[in-house]
Design a protein around this motif. Structure first.
Motif, PDB file in Angstrom:
ATOM      1  N   GLU A  51     -31.246 -16.778  -7.535  1.00 38.99           N
ATOM      2  CA  GLU A  51     -31.652 -16.631  -6.141  1.00 38.99           C
ATOM      3  C   GLU A  51     -32.410 -17.868  -5.664  1.00 38.99           C
ATOM      4  O   GLU A  51     -32.269 -18.289  -4.516  1.00 38.99           O
ATOM      5  CB  GLU A  51     -32.509 -15.388  -5.961  1.00 38.99           C
ATOM      6  CG  GLU A  51     -31.750 -14.093  -6.160  1.00 38.99           C
ATOM      7  CD  GLU A  51     -32.665 -12.886  -6.069  1.00 38.99           C
ATOM      8  OE1 GLU A  51     -33.499 -12.829  -5.147  1.00 38.99           O
ATOM      9  OE2 GLU A  51     -32.532 -11.996  -6.928  1.00 38.99           O
ATOM     10  N   THR A 110     -38.404 -12.804   1.606  1.00 35.01           N
ATOM     11  CA  THR A 110     -36.996 -12.599   1.943  1.00 35.01           C
ATOM     12  C   THR A 110     -36.867 -11.693   3.167  1.00 35.01           C
ATOM     13  O   THR A 110     -36.068 -11.956   4.075  1.00 35.01           O
ATOM     14  CB  THR A 110     -36.234 -11.996   0.745  1.00 35.01           C
ATOM     15  OG1 THR A 110     -36.347 -12.888  -0.368  1.00 35.01           O
ATOM     16  CG2 THR A 110     -34.774 -11.769   1.061  1.00 35.01           C
ATOM     17  N   GLN A 111     -37.672 -10.644   3.199  1.00 35.35           N
ATOM     18  CA  GLN A 111     -37.655  -9.732   4.348  1.00 35.35           C
ATOM     19  C   GLN A 111     -38.113 -10.454   5.614  1.00 35.35           C
ATOM     20  O   GLN A 111     -37.565 -10.227   6.701  1.00 35.35           O
ATOM     21  CB  GLN A 111     -38.527  -8.513   4.073  1.00 35.35           C
ATOM     22  CG  GLN A 111     -37.962  -7.611   3.007  1.00 35.35           C
ATOM     23  CD  GLN A 111     -38.937  -6.534   2.558  1.00 35.35           C
ATOM     24  OE1 GLN A 111     -40.075  -6.448   3.047  1.00 35.35           O
ATOM     25  NE2 GLN A 111     -38.511  -5.720   1.615  1.00 35.35           N
ATOM     26  N   ARG A 113     -36.283 -15.338 -10.884  1.00 39.40           N
ATOM     27  CA  ARG A 113     -34.982 -15.145 -10.231  1.00 39.40           C
ATOM     28  C   ARG A 113     -34.322 -16.504  -9.984  1.00 39.40           C
ATOM     29  O   ARG A 113     -34.179 -16.957  -8.858  1.00 39.40           O
ATOM     30  CB  ARG A 113     -35.161 -14.436  -8.895  1.00 39.40           C
ATOM     31  CG  ARG A 113     -35.870 -13.112  -8.952  1.00 39.40           C
ATOM     32  CD  ARG A 113     -35.998 -12.598  -7.534  1.00 39.40           C
ATOM     33  NE  ARG A 113     -36.894 -11.481  -7.410  1.00 39.40           N
ATOM     34  CZ  ARG A 113     -37.254 -10.970  -6.249  1.00 39.40           C
ATOM     35  NH1 ARG A 113     -36.808 -11.493  -5.123  1.00 39.40           N
ATOM     36  NH2 ARG A 113     -38.063  -9.935  -6.198  1.00 39.40           N
ATOM     37  N   ALA A 138     -41.884 -12.705  -3.289  1.00 35.81           N
ATOM     38  CA  ALA A 138     -40.538 -13.186  -2.969  1.00 35.81           C
ATOM     39  C   ALA A 138     -39.771 -12.147  -2.158  1.00 35.81           C
ATOM     40  O   ALA A 138     -39.034 -12.487  -1.232  1.00 35.81           O
ATOM     41  CB  ALA A 138     -39.779 -13.533  -4.248  1.00 35.81           C
ATOM     42  N   THR A 139     -39.965 -10.885  -2.494  1.00 36.66           N
ATOM     43  CA  THR A 139     -39.302  -9.814  -1.744  1.00 36.66           C
ATOM     44  C   THR A 139     -39.771  -9.799  -0.292  1.00 36.66           C
ATOM     45  O   THR A 139     -38.958  -9.717   0.637  1.00 36.66           O
ATOM     46  CB  THR A 139     -39.562  -8.452  -2.413  1.00 36.66           C
ATOM     47  OG1 THR A 139     -39.027  -8.486  -3.739  1.00 36.66           O
ATOM     48  CG2 THR A 139     -38.939  -7.318  -1.641  1.00 36.66           C
ATOM     49  N   LEU A 140     -41.082  -9.896  -0.078  1.00 34.25           N
ATOM     50  CA  LEU A 140     -41.616  -9.909   1.291  1.00 34.25           C
ATOM     51  C   LEU A 140     -41.174 -11.152   2.053  1.00 34.25           C
ATOM     52  O   LEU A 140     -40.864 -11.086   3.250  1.00 34.25           O
ATOM     53  CB  LEU A 140     -43.136  -9.807   1.269  1.00 34.25           C
ATOM     54  CG  LEU A 140     -43.709  -8.456   0.843  1.00 34.25           C
ATOM     55  CD1 LEU A 140     -45.213  -8.545   0.654  1.00 34.25           C
ATOM     56  CD2 LEU A 140     -43.358  -7.384   1.855  1.00 34.25           C
ATOM     57  N   ASP A 197     -42.964 -11.595  -7.768  1.00 31.46           N
ATOM     58  CA  ASP A 197     -41.832 -10.725  -7.490  1.00 31.46           C
ATOM     59  C   ASP A 197     -41.996 -10.021  -6.139  1.00 31.46           C
ATOM     60  O   ASP A 197     -41.100 -10.043  -5.297  1.00 31.46           O
ATOM     61  CB  ASP A 197     -41.657  -9.705  -8.614  1.00 31.46           C
ATOM     62  CG  ASP A 197     -40.332  -8.990  -8.544  1.00 31.46           C
ATOM     63  OD1 ASP A 197     -39.305  -9.670  -8.365  1.00 31.46           O
ATOM     64  OD2 ASP A 197     -40.326  -7.754  -8.666  1.00 31.46           O
ATOM     65  N   LYS A 198     -43.150  -9.424  -5.927  1.00 32.07           N
ATOM     66  CA  LYS A 198     -43.419  -8.752  -4.650  1.00 32.07           C
ATOM     67  C   LYS A 198     -43.453  -9.774  -3.516  1.00 32.07           C
ATOM     68  O   LYS A 198     -42.929  -9.529  -2.425  1.00 32.07           O
ATOM     69  CB  LYS A 198     -44.733  -7.986  -4.710  1.00 32.07           C
ATOM     70  CG  LYS A 198     -45.026  -7.245  -3.409  1.00 32.07           C
ATOM     71  CD  LYS A 198     -46.128  -6.240  -3.572  1.00 32.07           C
ATOM     72  CE  LYS A 198     -46.425  -5.544  -2.285  1.00 32.07           C
ATOM     73  NZ  LYS A 198     -45.686  -4.327  -2.068  1.00 32.07           N
ATOM     74  N   GLN A 244     -39.140 -17.397  -5.779  1.00 31.94           N
ATOM     75  CA  GLN A 244     -38.117 -16.748  -6.597  1.00 31.94           C
ATOM     76  C   GLN A 244     -38.101 -17.331  -8.006  1.00 31.94           C
ATOM     77  O   GLN A 244     -37.904 -16.612  -8.975  1.00 31.94           O
ATOM     78  CB  GLN A 244     -36.753 -16.869  -5.919  1.00 31.94           C
ATOM     79  CG  GLN A 244     -36.664 -15.992  -4.691  1.00 31.94           C
ATOM     80  CD  GLN A 244     -35.445 -16.248  -3.861  1.00 31.94           C
ATOM     81  OE1 GLN A 244     -34.935 -17.360  -3.800  1.00 31.94           O
ATOM     82  NE2 GLN A 244     -34.953 -15.213  -3.191  1.00 31.94           N
ATOM     83  N   GLY A 274     -46.089 -12.563   1.967  1.00 36.48           N
ATOM     84  CA  GLY A 274     -45.369 -12.819   0.725  1.00 36.48           C
ATOM     85  C   GLY A 274     -45.916 -14.031  -0.007  1.00 36.48           C
ATOM     86  O   GLY A 274     -46.094 -14.005  -1.224  1.00 36.48           O
TER      87      GLY A 274
END
Length: 99
Positions: free
Chosen positions: A69, A39-40, A66, A35-37, A32-33, A61, A22
């Motif tokens: 967040e 978070t996961q 975001r 931050a998603t990774l 965006d991608k 984020q 990430g």
């Protein structure tokens, strides 16, 4: 490639590989991608320094647009080494930038 790395990171037992991937996406301009990774990866657990990870997640984020967040991520930093103070400053700045 990053796609190959993502497949192997998802198979890993802990969240460290996903989190690092990430960060790589964020550095390549895909916040965006990334931050998603990240978070996961945090959700999966097993990170070496959770407070540092929260700081990095907050930055990602913010870069992804975001802000709410990001503020939550910064507020989750509780370390006694000064990073919590820095995180509070980031959160304060983000809140004031929305006005």
């Amino acid at each position: 490639t990053l796609a190959d790395s993502e497949a192997s990171a998802r198979k890993a037992a802990g969240g460290q590989p996903l989190f690092k991937l990430g960060r790589a996406y964020v550095s390549y301009g895909q916040a965006d991608k990334g931050a998603t990774l990240m978070t996961q990866g945090l959700a999966k657990g097993g990170l070496r320094n959770a407070d540092d990870a929260q700081m990095q997640l907050g930055y990602a984020q913010w870069k992804a647009g975001r802000s709410a967040e990001a503020v939550a991520a910064f507020e989750a930093v509780k370390a006694a080494d000064g990073s919590a103070d820095l995180a509070r400053l980031w959160a304060l700045w983000l809140r004031s930038a929305k006005k």
